[in-house]
Design a protein around this motif. Structure first.
Motif: not given
Length: 278
Positions: A172-173, A168-169, A24, A166, A75, A73
């Motif tokens: 958001k982050d 979208k994630r 993470n 990726t 995943n 990141w």
């Protein structure tokens, strides 16, 4: 006589790391005026380069050109092992590596392994050890130059294909990171320039991204946060309106009152009178 010219000349090695990331792990990003290479030795890594988002698999390397914002990141499923090294190089040939992902072949992996071994042997805390073997400094330079020459010769470049998942994630982050920064600076009266400087990304990108995730502009969200904080101070503290305005770095009590009324629909005085007291 043959004049031995240098097609690729590495001037400096800034950093070298071999990371074993947790599944993470998140590095939210930076940019600097020198090159950086990121190689996935094991597992899978998600990468952001400027505003593009990619997935790197085992054996792939991406190159970040000078002043390109980049972040990475894990995943959340696979814990990757990653080699990251940054360096100075002003050779014209380095343009080959801009916006590139390369799948390393056996020969390139062998050269990279030699570079890793030598770096581990002679570097400590990103400095050359005093007792390094003879020629270590030069070998590191030569292995790096040899590696880049082989990459250009073989040209085993893979097409950059952006990952929507990726993207979208990561977006958001980034939006959450902006929100946390706004909350941290709720009393500081910051502007969009401050947010851009903190995030190292363009104002247009950040504004669009934040609005997409929160359905409101960054600065309107920030103004609302500040007024909500002011309302809490009115309810819970004995501070005067002038003191609240000063503590929250509003330019004047008049500007504070105007912002308050625009957001709440009543002045601070009217709001205080509307509170229920038992």
């Amino acid at each position: 006589m043959i004049l031995l010219e240098e097609s690729i000349k590495i001037d400096k090695l800034y950093t070298f790391f071999y990371f074993e990331f947790a599944k993470n792990y998140v590095f939210r990003g930076e940019k600097h005026d020198f090159w950086e290479a990121v190689y996935v030795d094991k597992g899978v890594l998600e990468v952001m380069a400027d505003t593009k988002h990619y997935v790197l698999n085992n054996g792939q390397m991406i190159f970040h050109k000078p002043n390109e914002f980049h972040s990475l990141w894990a995943n959340g499923e696979i814990a990757p092992n990653v080699i990251v090294f940054s360096f100075g190089c002003h050779s014209e040939a380095m343009k080959f590596f801009e916006n590139k992902i390369i799948k390393l072949d056996i020969e390139q992996k062998s050269i990279l392994q030699n570079f890793i071994k030598e770096a581990r042997r002679c570097l400590q805390d990103q400095q050359l050890k005093a007792n390094s073997p003879f020629g270590s400094n030069q070998l590191i330079k030569l292995y790096m130059e040899q590696f880049f020459i082989h990459c250009i010769r073989n040209q085993n470049v893979q097409k950059l294909k952006e990952s929507i998942v990726t993207k979208k994630r990561m977006e958001k982050d980034i939006a959450v990171t902006i929100e946390n920064f706004l909350k941290e600076k709720v009393n500081d009266n910051i502007c969009l320039k401050d947010i851009v400087a903190h995030m190292s990304l363009s104002a247009t990108y950040l504004k669009d991204l934040f609005k997409k995730n929160y359905s409101v502009s960054i600065m309107k969200y920030y103004r609302t946060l500040r007024i909500e904080n002011a309302k809490q101070l009115i309810r819970e503290s004995s501070l005067t309106f002038t003191e609240i305005a000063e503590n929250m770095n509003y330019t004047s009590i008049h500007y504070f009152s105007k912002q308050f009324k625009d957001c709440v629909g009543m002045t601070p005085t009217e709001y205080a009178k509307s509170l229920v007291h038992f």
